[in-house]
Design a protein around this motif. Structure first.
Motif, PDB file in Angstrom:
ATOM      1  N   TRP A  62       0.823  -1.208   0.000  1.00  0.00           N
ATOM      2  CA  TRP A  62       0.000   0.000   0.000  1.00  0.00           C
ATOM      3  C   TRP A  62       0.858   1.258   0.000  1.00  0.00           C
ATOM      4  O   TRP A  62       1.714   1.423   0.869  1.00  0.00           O
ATOM      5  CB  TRP A  62      -0.919  -0.004   1.234  1.00  0.00           C
ATOM      6  CG  TRP A  62      -1.846   1.169   1.283  1.00  0.00           C
ATOM      7  CD1 TRP A  62      -1.694   2.293   2.040  1.00  0.00           C
ATOM      8  CD2 TRP A  62      -3.045   1.347   0.536  1.00  0.00           C
ATOM      9  NE1 TRP A  62      -2.738   3.157   1.803  1.00  0.00           N
ATOM     10  CE2 TRP A  62      -3.593   2.592   0.882  1.00  0.00           C
ATOM     11  CE3 TRP A  62      -3.725   0.566  -0.417  1.00  0.00           C
ATOM     12  CZ2 TRP A  62      -4.767   3.093   0.335  1.00  0.00           C
ATOM     13  CZ3 TRP A  62      -4.907   1.054  -0.962  1.00  0.00           C
ATOM     14  CH2 TRP A  62      -5.411   2.298  -0.583  1.00  0.00           C
TER      15      TRP A  62
ATOM     16  N   PHE B  10      -5.109   0.343   4.936  1.00  0.00           N
ATOM     17  CA  PHE B  10      -5.245  -0.950   4.253  1.00  0.00           C
ATOM     18  C   PHE B  10      -6.081  -1.848   5.157  1.00  0.00           C
ATOM     19  O   PHE B  10      -5.683  -2.200   6.258  1.00  0.00           O
ATOM     20  CB  PHE B  10      -3.854  -1.562   4.031  1.00  0.00           C
ATOM     21  CG  PHE B  10      -3.846  -2.789   3.149  1.00  0.00           C
ATOM     22  CD1 PHE B  10      -3.688  -2.678   1.784  1.00  0.00           C
ATOM     23  CD2 PHE B  10      -3.986  -4.061   3.707  1.00  0.00           C
ATOM     24  CE1 PHE B  10      -3.660  -3.809   0.966  1.00  0.00           C
ATOM     25  CE2 PHE B  10      -3.962  -5.198   2.898  1.00  0.00           C
ATOM     26  CZ  PHE B  10      -3.797  -5.072   1.527  1.00  0.00           C
TER      27      PHE B  10
ATOM     28  N   GLU C  65      -9.256  -3.410   0.788  1.00  0.00           N
ATOM     29  CA  GLU C  65      -7.982  -3.248   0.082  1.00  0.00           C
ATOM     30  C   GLU C  65      -7.289  -4.615  -0.048  1.00  0.00           C
ATOM     31  O   GLU C  65      -6.681  -4.920  -1.080  1.00  0.00           O
ATOM     32  CB  GLU C  65      -7.073  -2.255   0.827  1.00  0.00           C
ATOM     33  CG  GLU C  65      -7.540  -0.805   0.774  1.00  0.00           C
ATOM     34  CD  GLU C  65      -8.694  -0.486   1.735  1.00  0.00           C
ATOM     35  OE1 GLU C  65      -8.945  -1.300   2.642  1.00  0.00           O
ATOM     36  OE2 GLU C  65      -9.342   0.571   1.573  1.00  0.00           O
TER      37      GLU C  65
END
Ligand code: AHR
Length: 484
Positions: free
Chosen positions: A38, A106, A110
């Motif tokens: 991420w 996240f 995600e």
């Protein structure tokens, strides 16, 4: 030159290698999620909705079958509601196990996106240590329900109309330690309460129980009572080390290789315990859902970062060959941990990425996923010395997928090459492709500046009279893809 024969019995199928043996594990720890996966939508690093593209693409090329998330120890302190909904509203928390701030940017959505981008199935570890059955039910409803109910509606509100159908859920992590500490019998009782409710709401998913050493497993089964049907997998973890990540001696190198035997013993002992408990009424698979080298350099303050050398790649190949050979017992394995942590497959630093030698082992072993394990033997006399005596230097496993045979060989010897002649019983080799992972020094590793020091190369081989002759350099992992 050392010579050896390898024989493969093409019609003697020993079992099917579950692709999930080639699984991975990603925890909110160090730079695994943040940086490794991420970077956020506003990052200058090329990304797709916040997920960096380079690591996702490299990971996808491994055909990762399954990814375990969010921990590890982190899982038993994680509350999934912190990680859903508008990102700017998500609470920041203190990650108690890994002593870092958690932004919760996240979360579940995600994670599922990353799985979809890379083709991996999602495997979620539930919070037992500081969570509840209710929270677990809610999380499963959020992921899997298609009904008009609160958490499924929240998922819809968050932009995901269709259920995620997450098929693998573990009930806690290392509940004898960071996810507890429970007594094994108590955990068995808690496990059965969790699964009683969770299974009712999700009849088709697989549940993974936290296993451990022999005493823990015995206690767990006692607490669970006579209910083998409640367990689909029993999880075990094993980390290994000998010397430092890069600065190790030759005897450390051999010591590490010798430790694979302890994993084999652990798998066999666990399988026996499962058999005694289940008495043939239910197939309970072993999930080795954390494994890898854990060098002394990987500590909490540096986010468990360690270098990854050719030695680690050779070690991974030994473990994967072993897991292939135990595919009747092991249904899943997850190397720790995907990016930047422990035995990872890639490092990142800002916009830079480099693949580790271990990445290439996984790449070379892809042909085994879902294939049929074949009887395969060698007469090689080459050995290496460790404290306990002499051990065979050559290690191998072979599998068949339609007309193609995947043979993965490891020459662990630090100085001796071996020429092998591969004979097929029941078929003839018509063609072959070969890849070799090796270097001058087992300490060789890739860096951002020199990312290709350790990567597979073509090898020396010949196909004649239906047989393959190939050169296995010292300290190498070799792939032969033989067409019959
Ligand atoms: O992989 C790092 C940690 O090792 C995990 O969080 C934990 O499960 C294990 O002890």
């Amino acid at each position: 030159m050392n010579k050896a024969k390898v024989t493969i019995w093409v019609d003697e199928v020993k079992g099917r290698i579950d692709p999930d043996i080639y699984g991975h594990f990603a925890e909110h720890l160090g730079g695994c999620i943040y940086d490794g996966i991420w970077v956020g939508e506003n990052s200058e690093i090329p990304n797709e909705g916040g997920i960096r593209k380079d690591t996702a693409q490299a990971f996808k090329e491994l055909s990762p079958p399954i990814l375990r998330w969010p921990g590890g120890c982190f899982a038993d302190a994680y509350h999934f509601e912190d990680g859903i909904g508008p990102r700017e509203k998500r609470p920041r928390r203190w990650n108690i196990w890994w002593e870092q701030e958690e932004s919760n940017q996240f979360g579940t959505d995600e994670f599922i996106r990353f799985c979809r981008m890379t083709g991996a199935k999602a495997y979620i570890c539930l919070n037992v240590g500081s969570g509840s059955i209710e929270e677990a039910l809610n999380w499963m409803e959020y992921c899997n329900s298609s009904a008009d109910v609160h958490y499924a509606n929240l998922r819809r509100q968050n932009g995901q109309p269709e259920p995620y159908n997450v098929g693998y859920w573990s009930v806690g992590n290392e509940n004898w330690g960071c996810g507890g500490p429970f007594d094994p019998e108590d955990y068995g009782k808690v496990y059965r309460r969790f699964v009683n409710y969770l299974r009712r709401a999700n009849p088709d998913v697989k549940f993974i129980a936290c296993g451990g050493g022999a005493e823990w497993n015995e206690g767990f089964f006692k607490g669970l009572g006579d209910r083998p049907y409640m367990v689909d997998y029993l999880s075990i973890h094993r980390y290994f080390h000998a010397g430092n990540d890069v600065d190790f001696s030759d005897s450390d190198y051999y010591d590490l290789m010798a430790q694979v035997k302890s994993l084999e013993d652990y798998i066999e002992l666990t399988a026996k315990q499962i058999e005694t408990f289940a008495r043939g009424r239910k197939k309970i698979w072993i999930a080795l859902d954390e494994w890898g080298v854990w060098h002394p350099q990987a500590r909490v303050p540096n986010g468990l970062w360690q270098q990854n050398t050719l030695r680690d790649a050779i070690f991974a190949a030994r473990v994967l060959n072993l897991l292939n050979l135990h595919c009747d017992k092991v249904g899943m394995a997850n190397i720790a941990q995907t990016f930047n942590v422990l035995q990872c497959v890639a490092f990142t630093e800002g916009p830079k990425m480099c693949l580790t030698p271990t990445y290439w082992t996984f790449h070379m072993f892809k042909g085994h996923m879902g294939a049929e394990l074949l009887r395969c033997e060698t007469d090689s006399a080459l050995t290496f010395k460790v404290d306990g005596g002499d051990l065979p230097a050559l290690d191998l496993s072979a599998s068949r997928n339609k007309g193609e045979i995947t043979l993965t060989l490891v020459n662990q010897h630090l100085t001796e090459d071996v020429k092998v002649k591969v004979a097929l019983i029941g078929a003839r080799a018509n063609d072959c492709a070969m890849r070799v992972l090796t270097a001058e020094d087992p300490r060789a590793h890739n860096t951002f500046e020199r990312p290709d020091v350790v990567r597979p190369m073509e090898g020396e081989f010949e196909v004649s009279d239906g047989e393959v002759t190939a050169l296995l350099p010292s300290k190498s992992v070799v792939l032969l893809e033989i067409k019959t």
